[in-house]
Design an enzyme around this catalytic site. Structure first.
Site, mmCIF file in Angstrom:
data_model
loop_
_atom_site.group_PDB
_atom_site.id
_atom_site.type_symbol
_atom_site.label_atom_id
_atom_site.label_comp_id
_atom_site.label_asym_id
_atom_site.label_seq_id
_atom_site.Cartn_x
_atom_site.Cartn_y
_atom_site.Cartn_z
ATOM 1 N N ARG A 42 34.999 39.059 36.831
ATOM 2 C CA ARG A 42 36.157 38.169 36.936
ATOM 3 C C ARG A 42 36.392 37.377 35.649
ATOM 4 O O ARG A 42 37.290 36.546 35.598
ATOM 5 C CB ARG A 42 35.952 37.205 38.088
ATOM 6 N N ARG A 48 47.017 36.492 55.914
ATOM 7 C CA ARG A 48 45.803 37.272 56.205
ATOM 8 C C ARG A 48 44.942 36.579 57.267
ATOM 9 O O ARG A 48 44.768 35.369 57.249
ATOM 10 C CB ARG A 48 44.985 37.438 54.918
HETATM 11 P P1 AMP Z 1 37.071 37.588 46.887
HETATM 12 O O1 AMP Z 1 36.680 37.927 48.284
HETATM 13 O O2 AMP Z 1 36.808 38.676 45.902
HETATM 14 O O3 AMP Z 1 38.495 37.057 46.795
HETATM 15 O O4 AMP Z 1 36.113 36.370 46.435
HETATM 16 C C1 AMP Z 1 36.104 35.145 47.136
HETATM 17 C C2 AMP Z 1 35.535 34.045 46.256
HETATM 18 O O5 AMP Z 1 34.176 34.362 45.908
HETATM 19 C C3 AMP Z 1 36.240 33.848 44.923
HETATM 20 O O6 AMP Z 1 37.410 33.044 45.025
HETATM 21 C C4 AMP Z 1 35.133 33.165 44.116
HETATM 22 O O7 AMP Z 1 34.983 31.806 44.505
HETATM 23 C C5 AMP Z 1 33.886 33.915 44.574
HETATM 24 N N1 AMP Z 1 33.630 35.108 43.735
HETATM 25 C C6 AMP Z 1 33.685 36.420 44.117
HETATM 26 N N2 AMP Z 1 33.409 37.229 43.078
HETATM 27 C C7 AMP Z 1 33.186 36.420 42.021
HETATM 28 C C8 AMP Z 1 32.861 36.636 40.656
HETATM 29 N N3 AMP Z 1 32.743 37.877 40.160
HETATM 30 N N4 AMP Z 1 32.690 35.554 39.847
HETATM 31 C C9 AMP Z 1 32.789 34.311 40.327
HETATM 32 N N5 AMP Z 1 33.115 34.007 41.590
HETATM 33 C C10 AMP Z 1 33.304 35.061 42.450
#
Ligand code: AMP
Length: 216
Positions: free
Chosen positions: A88, A125
């Site tokens: 990210r 969602r």
């Molecule tokens: P997601 O389900 O991919 O939208 O991730 C949900 C949340 O998890 C994000 O908004 C971040 O707070 C955290 N997160 C997931 N992947 C990452 C990553 N690669 N780096 C930092 N935070 C992450």
């Protein structure tokens, strides 16, 4: 071999990755799912991550690197792994190459979706509190309101799908995650497809694009 799925929150990476896993026998590693498991289990990582995730901000890179190593430890070299939600930022992209070897990271495939559509998808969602299956109040409602079609579990709204957090997540994506696309395109490891359209249409385009990065 690792294929990175890039795209803003709500672009459909998780949904498409689940289909690819079911049909192609590939594996999916979602760092968001892994973090949510830690939060649910109340681990040390979960305690650090919970508040940050709720606000829509990024969890520190060192925590993510631990999760990545943990999740990739049972993966064989010949497995195709779809990475959903990692890297990210640029530091994470470099860490991934360093951790598994650059040659094992085939490249990134991007799902492109306009902002208004992302907001509509994220705010509508609903996810199953038990098995994690995603629904949408208008675009993909469950057969019975509030209950999961797969396991009957109750549907909930993720805390980070609240309006304030959606705004933060999209801003973080624009400012911090988008440069990752250049990271992969600079050395020819990048393909982009439209993430708007019927599920199967997007699936077909995505699969073709993944085939291209795997060959390149
Ligand atoms: P997601 O389900 O991919 O939208 O991730 C949900 C949340 O998890 C994000 O908004 C971040 O707070 C955290 N997160 C997931 N992947 C990452 C990553 N690669 N780096 C930092 N935070 C992450």
């Amino acid at each position: 071999m690792i294929v990175v799925l890039t795209g803003a929150p709500g672009a459909g990476k998780g949904t498409q990755a689940d289909l690819l896993v079911a049909r192609e026998g590939w594996r999916k590693l979602s760092t968001g799912d892994a973090l949510r498991k830690h939060v649910k289990a109340g681990t040390e990582i979960g305690k650090v991550a919970a508040g940050i995730m709720e606000k829509g901000q990024l969890v520190p890179d060192d925590v993510l690197l631990k999760i990545l190593s943990e999740e990739l430890s049972g993966v064989a070299d010949q497995d195709v792994v779809l990475l959903d939600g990692y890297p990210r930022n640029l530091a994470q992209a470099a860490s991934l190459d360093a951790a598994v070897g650059r040659g094992r990271v085939a490249g990134a495939v991007h799902l492109d979706v306009p902002r208004a559509e992302l907001v509509a998808r994220l705010s509508g969602r609903r996810v199953c509190g038990q098995c994690g299956t995603s629904f949408h109040v208008d675009q993909h409602p469950p057969k019975q309101a509030g209950a999961c079609d797969k396991c009957g579990g109750g549907l909930v709204q993720r805390p980070d799908d609240q309006p304030d957090s959606i705004g933060v997540r999209l801003k973080v994506y624009e400012e911090t995650t988008k440069p990752v696309l250049d990271f992969y395109s600079k050395d020819g490891r990048f393909q982009a497809v439209s993430g708007v359209g019927a599920l199967e249409e997007v699936y077909g385009a995505l699969k073709t694009a993944i085939g291209r990065v795997k060959k390149s």
